[in-house]
Design a protein around this motif. Structure first.
Motif, short mmCIF file in Angstrom:
data_model
loop_
_atom_site.label_atom_id
_atom_site.label_comp_id
_atom_site.label_asym_id
_atom_site.label_seq_id
_atom_site.Cartn_x
_atom_site.Cartn_y
_atom_site.Cartn_z
N LEU A 137 -7.02 -8.30 -17.51
CA LEU A 137 -7.98 -7.76 -16.53
C LEU A 137 -7.93 -8.50 -15.22
O LEU A 137 -7.92 -7.90 -14.14
N ARG A 138 -7.86 -9.82 -15.27
CA ARG A 138 -7.82 -10.60 -14.04
C ARG A 138 -6.53 -10.31 -13.25
O ARG A 138 -6.55 -10.23 -12.02
N LYS A 139 -5.41 -10.14 -13.95
CA LYS A 139 -4.15 -9.80 -13.29
C LYS A 139 -4.26 -8.43 -12.62
O LYS A 139 -3.82 -8.24 -11.48
N LYS A 140 -4.88 -7.48 -13.33
CA LYS A 140 -5.04 -6.14 -12.78
C LYS A 140 -5.93 -6.17 -11.54
O LYS A 140 -5.63 -5.51 -10.52
N GLU A 141 -7.02 -6.93 -11.58
CA GLU A 141 -7.91 -7.03 -10.42
C GLU A 141 -7.18 -7.64 -9.22
O GLU A 141 -7.38 -7.21 -8.08
N TRP A 142 -6.33 -8.63 -9.48
CA TRP A 142 -5.57 -9.25 -8.39
C TRP A 142 -4.65 -8.22 -7.75
O TRP A 142 -4.54 -8.14 -6.52
N GLU A 143 -4.01 -7.41 -8.59
CA GLU A 143 -3.10 -6.38 -8.07
C GLU A 143 -3.86 -5.33 -7.27
O GLU A 143 -3.37 -4.82 -6.26
N GLU A 203 0.90 -3.48 -2.03
CA GLU A 203 2.11 -3.70 -1.23
C GLU A 203 1.87 -3.38 0.24
O GLU A 203 2.36 -4.08 1.13
N MET A 204 1.10 -2.30 0.49
CA MET A 204 0.74 -1.96 1.86
C MET A 204 -0.70 -2.39 2.10
O MET A 204 -1.62 -1.87 1.45
N PRO A 205 -0.93 -3.35 2.99
CA PRO A 205 -2.30 -3.85 3.21
C PRO A 205 -3.27 -2.72 3.51
O PRO A 205 -3.00 -1.82 4.32
N GLY A 206 -4.39 -2.75 2.83
CA GLY A 206 -5.44 -1.75 3.05
C GLY A 206 -5.32 -0.52 2.19
O GLY A 206 -6.28 0.25 2.05
N GLU A 207 -4.15 -0.27 1.59
CA GLU A 207 -3.96 0.91 0.74
C GLU A 207 -4.27 0.53 -0.72
O GLU A 207 -3.38 0.41 -1.55
N PHE A 208 -5.54 0.40 -0.98
CA PHE A 208 -5.96 -0.05 -2.30
C PHE A 208 -5.78 1.07 -3.33
O PHE A 208 -6.15 2.23 -3.08
N PRO A 209 -5.20 0.76 -4.49
CA PRO A 209 -4.96 1.79 -5.52
C PRO A 209 -6.22 2.53 -5.95
O PRO A 209 -6.14 3.68 -6.37
#
Length: 236
Positions: A199-205, A210-216
């Protein structure tokens, strides 16, 4: 005239503290109560009325010493304090009593001297200034100046209890921070740690695309809106 019981009363019992589980609690240091709540499906999170009544500098975690009391009576709390080991958290089912405090400054000072990590109760406590001075984290429904009830010798120590709507067994892991309180069944500790790392790894991702501001999360939100038939005005 006073009366005494010649035989033990059913349900009025003190049981031995179980052996400390072989779990390194330091491994939970990178997790918060919100992470644990997510991992455990929101089912082991205490009622939001249970919150810190003193300033909490950092999350606390420890093994549970469980107590059930007659509302407002603290005889069994004192027994639990005697039995607790340094680092234990005393968890008390007070049935959401709103009449009497279960503990205050004196008991907090005693707990500090023994190294008890925290008190958690769905009841009330008192002496906020003295609790702050003692330095033992206390999570409760609230504060009142009213002293504990002293003439109700009933309850249990180290049995399964409910506190804040969660079932807790002696030896379970309890984590508490400014957001609230969660319980980790000792048997699930390793699984929680494994899922916590994922979960912590996923939150970091999520927060470092890769593109700043383009949050999944934006893409997944729009996909869900489309899937569920939301009308979205062009350009929105």
């Amino acid at each position: 005239m006073t009366s005494t019981w010649k035989d033990a009363r059913l349900g009025y019992t003190v049981r031995r503290r179980p052996p400390t589980p072989n779990i390194d609690l330091g491994r939970f240091k990178d997790l918060y109560t919100s992470n644990i709540s997510d991992i455990l499906g929101k089912l082991m999170t205490m009622d939001c009325r249970i919150k810190p009544v003193v300033n909490i500098e950092a999350p606390v975690i420890g093994f549970a010493v469980t107590v059930m009391v007659h509302p407002g009576a603290n005889l069994m709390v004192k027994k639990a304090m005697e039995m607790a080991q340094p680092g234990d958290i005393i968890v008390i089912n007070d049935q959401f009593d709103r009449n009497n405090a279960l503990l205050g400054g004196v008991m907090a000072e005693m707990a500090a001297a023994k190294g008890i990590a925290a008190f958690i109760t769905d009841g009330l406590v008192r002496d906020q200034e003295e609790l702050e001075a003692a330095g033992v984290p206390v999570f409760a429904q609230g504060l009142t100046p009213i002293a504990p009830a002293s003439s109700r010798p009933m309850g249990q120590v180290n049995t399964a209890i409910s506190c804040g709507g969660v079932i807790i067994h002696p030896g379970d892991i309890v984590m508490a921070d400014k957001s609230g309180v969660v319980v980790i069944p000792a048997i699930d500790a390793e699984t929680v740690l494994e899922k916590g790392e994922v979960l912590r790894k996923k939150e970091w991702e999520w927060l470092h695309p890769e593109m700043p501001g383009e949050f999944p999360i934006y893409a997944s939100t729009n996909a869900e809106l489309e899937r569920t038939g939301c009308e979205i005005e062009p350009g929105a």
